[in-house]
Design a protein around this motif. Structure first.
Motif, PDB file in Angstrom:
ATOM      1  N   PRO A 165      -4.522  -6.699  -4.966  1.00  9.61           N
ATOM      2  CA  PRO A 165      -3.861  -6.404  -3.691  1.00  9.61           C
ATOM      3  C   PRO A 165      -2.337  -6.438  -3.798  1.00  9.61           C
ATOM      4  O   PRO A 165      -1.650  -5.675  -3.124  1.00  9.61           O
ATOM      5  N   ALA A 166      -1.807  -7.306  -4.660  1.00 12.42           N
ATOM      6  CA  ALA A 166      -0.346  -7.367  -4.837  1.00 12.42           C
ATOM      7  C   ALA A 166       0.163  -6.057  -5.434  1.00 12.42           C
ATOM      8  O   ALA A 166       1.211  -5.547  -5.036  1.00 12.42           O
ATOM      9  N   LYS A 167      -0.599  -5.496  -6.374  1.00 11.56           N
ATOM     10  CA  LYS A 167      -0.197  -4.230  -6.994  1.00 11.56           C
ATOM     11  C   LYS A 167      -0.224  -3.100  -5.966  1.00 11.56           C
ATOM     12  O   LYS A 167       0.705  -2.291  -5.901  1.00 11.56           O
ATOM     13  N   MET A 168      -1.275  -3.050  -5.148  1.00  4.37           N
ATOM     14  CA  MET A 168      -1.379  -2.018  -4.112  1.00  4.37           C
ATOM     15  C   MET A 168      -0.214  -2.134  -3.133  1.00  4.37           C
ATOM     16  O   MET A 168       0.395  -1.133  -2.758  1.00  4.37           O
ATOM     17  N   PHE A 169       0.083  -3.373  -2.722  1.00  6.97           N
ATOM     18  CA  PHE A 169       1.163  -3.617  -1.769  1.00  6.97           C
ATOM     19  C   PHE A 169       2.519  -3.242  -2.367  1.00  6.97           C
ATOM     20  O   PHE A 169       3.307  -2.526  -1.743  1.00  6.97           O
ATOM     21  N   ALA A 170       2.786  -3.692  -3.592  1.00  8.71           N
ATOM     22  CA  ALA A 170       4.077  -3.415  -4.232  1.00  8.71           C
ATOM     23  C   ALA A 170       4.271  -1.915  -4.449  1.00  8.71           C
ATOM     24  O   ALA A 170       5.372  -1.393  -4.256  1.00  8.71           O
ATOM     25  N   GLN A 171       3.209  -1.216  -4.823  1.00 11.25           N
ATOM     26  CA  GLN A 171       3.309   0.233  -5.035  1.00 11.25           C
ATOM     27  C   GLN A 171       3.613   0.944  -3.718  1.00 11.25           C
ATOM     28  O   GLN A 171       4.448   1.845  -3.669  1.00 11.25           O
ATOM     29  N   ALA A 172       2.963   0.521  -2.643  1.00 10.75           N
ATOM     30  CA  ALA A 172       3.215   1.129  -1.328  1.00 10.75           C
ATOM     31  C   ALA A 172       4.649   0.856  -0.882  1.00 10.75           C
ATOM     32  O   ALA A 172       5.309   1.733  -0.316  1.00 10.75           O
ATOM     33  N   ALA A 173       5.142  -0.340  -1.158  1.00 14.39           N
ATOM     34  CA  ALA A 173       6.528  -0.679  -0.804  1.00 14.39           C
ATOM     35  C   ALA A 173       7.500   0.187  -1.601  1.00 14.39           C
ATOM     36  O   ALA A 173       8.494   0.685  -1.066  1.00 14.39           O
ATOM     37  N   VAL A 225       6.032 -10.535  -5.670  1.00 11.32           N
ATOM     38  CA  VAL A 225       4.996 -10.694  -4.649  1.00 11.32           C
ATOM     39  C   VAL A 225       3.986 -11.762  -5.075  1.00 11.32           C
ATOM     40  O   VAL A 225       3.644 -12.662  -4.300  1.00 11.32           O
ATOM     41  N   ILE A 226       3.527 -11.702  -6.324  1.00 15.66           N
ATOM     42  CA  ILE A 226       2.566 -12.690  -6.818  1.00 15.66           C
ATOM     43  C   ILE A 226       3.184 -14.088  -6.827  1.00 15.66           C
ATOM     44  O   ILE A 226       2.523 -15.074  -6.503  1.00 15.66           O
ATOM     45  N   ALA A 227       4.467 -14.167  -7.176  1.00 11.34           N
ATOM     46  CA  ALA A 227       5.155 -15.459  -7.264  1.00 11.34           C
ATOM     47  C   ALA A 227       5.242 -16.178  -5.919  1.00 11.34           C
ATOM     48  O   ALA A 227       5.433 -17.394  -5.880  1.00 11.34           O
ATOM     49  N   LEU A 228       5.068 -15.446  -4.810  1.00 15.81           N
ATOM     50  CA  LEU A 228       5.097 -16.085  -3.494  1.00 15.81           C
ATOM     51  C   LEU A 228       3.898 -17.022  -3.303  1.00 15.81           C
ATOM     52  O   LEU A 228       3.940 -17.915  -2.461  1.00 15.81           O
ATOM     53  N   GLY A 229       2.836 -16.815  -4.064  1.00 16.76           N
ATOM     54  CA  GLY A 229       1.658 -17.662  -3.948  1.00 16.76           C
ATOM     55  C   GLY A 229       0.960 -17.548  -2.601  1.00 16.76           C
ATOM     56  O   GLY A 229       0.528 -18.545  -2.027  1.00 16.76           O
ATOM     57  N   VAL A 230       0.812 -16.340  -2.120  1.00 18.74           N
ATOM     58  CA  VAL A 230       0.244 -16.104  -0.790  1.00 18.74           C
ATOM     59  C   VAL A 230      -1.280 -16.183  -0.842  1.00 18.74           C
ATOM     60  O   VAL A 230      -1.917 -15.532  -1.663  1.00 18.74           O
ATOM     61  N   GLU A 231      -1.844 -16.984   0.063  1.00 20.59           N
ATOM     62  CA  GLU A 231      -3.295 -17.166   0.164  1.00 20.59           C
ATOM     63  C   GLU A 231      -3.812 -16.521   1.448  1.00 20.59           C
ATOM     64  O   GLU A 231      -3.036 -16.225   2.354  1.00 20.59           O
ATOM     65  N   GLN A 232      -5.138 -16.364   1.534  1.00 17.57           N
ATOM     66  CA  GLN A 232      -5.738 -15.817   2.753  1.00 17.57           C
ATOM     67  C   GLN A 232      -5.346 -16.692   3.944  1.00 17.57           C
ATOM     68  O   GLN A 232      -5.364 -17.916   3.862  1.00 17.57           O
ATOM     69  N   GLY A 233      -4.956 -16.038   5.034  1.00 18.03           N
ATOM     70  CA  GLY A 233      -4.588 -16.743   6.249  1.00 18.03           C
ATOM     71  C   GLY A 233      -3.118 -17.093   6.336  1.00 18.03           C
ATOM     72  O   GLY A 233      -2.639 -17.462   7.405  1.00 18.03           O
ATOM     73  N   ASP A 234      -2.393 -17.007   5.209  1.00 15.18           N
ATOM     74  CA  ASP A 234      -0.951 -17.258   5.240  1.00 15.18           C
ATOM     75  C   ASP A 234      -0.261 -16.156   6.025  1.00 15.18           C
ATOM     76  O   ASP A 234      -0.742 -15.020   6.092  1.00 15.18           O
ATOM     77  N   TYR A 235       0.877 -16.501   6.593  1.00 23.27           N
ATOM     78  CA  TYR A 235       1.708 -15.511   7.281  1.00 23.27           C
ATOM     79  C   TYR A 235       2.895 -15.158   6.408  1.00 23.27           C
ATOM     80  O   TYR A 235       3.505 -16.040   5.802  1.00 23.27           O
TER      81      TYR A 235
END
Length: 91
Positions: A20-28, A53-63
């Motif tokens: 998902p990080a790759k999909m998001f970064a490519q869209a950005a 993006v990956i380094a942010l450590g974002v989990e499900q439910g995070d904002y």
């Protein structure tokens, strides 16, 4: 015009891991305007950088807060928000 921001809740069951990080970064990157993403009070990172993006450590439910600057910022944020709120791990 000031930058446009939007806060969204992460939908992917495993957060923003590689796929998902790759999909998001490519869209950005494809948006063609500067976009940043931040988690909580952390510093914003370039949304087109998969490592950032990956380094942010974002989990499900995070904002996370998306910020875009330039023509089409609203549409760009709509597209990116949809990517982030979708559970890409459910497929």
């Amino acid at each position: 015009m000031p930058p446009t921001s939007r806060t969204v809740r992460i939908g992917s069951a495993h957060g923003l891991h590689a796929r998902p990080a790759k999909m998001f970064a490519q869209a950005a990157k494809d948006a063609g305007i500067p976009v940043t993403v931040s988690k909580g009070s952390g510093a914003p990172v370039n949304a087109a950088s998969i490592l950032g993006v990956i380094a942010l450590g974002v989990e499900q439910g995070d904002y996370v807060t998306l910020t875009a600057d330039g023509d089409g910022a609203e549409d760009t944020l709509d597209t990116l928000a949809e990517l982030l709120t979708t559970d890409h791990d459910a497929e």
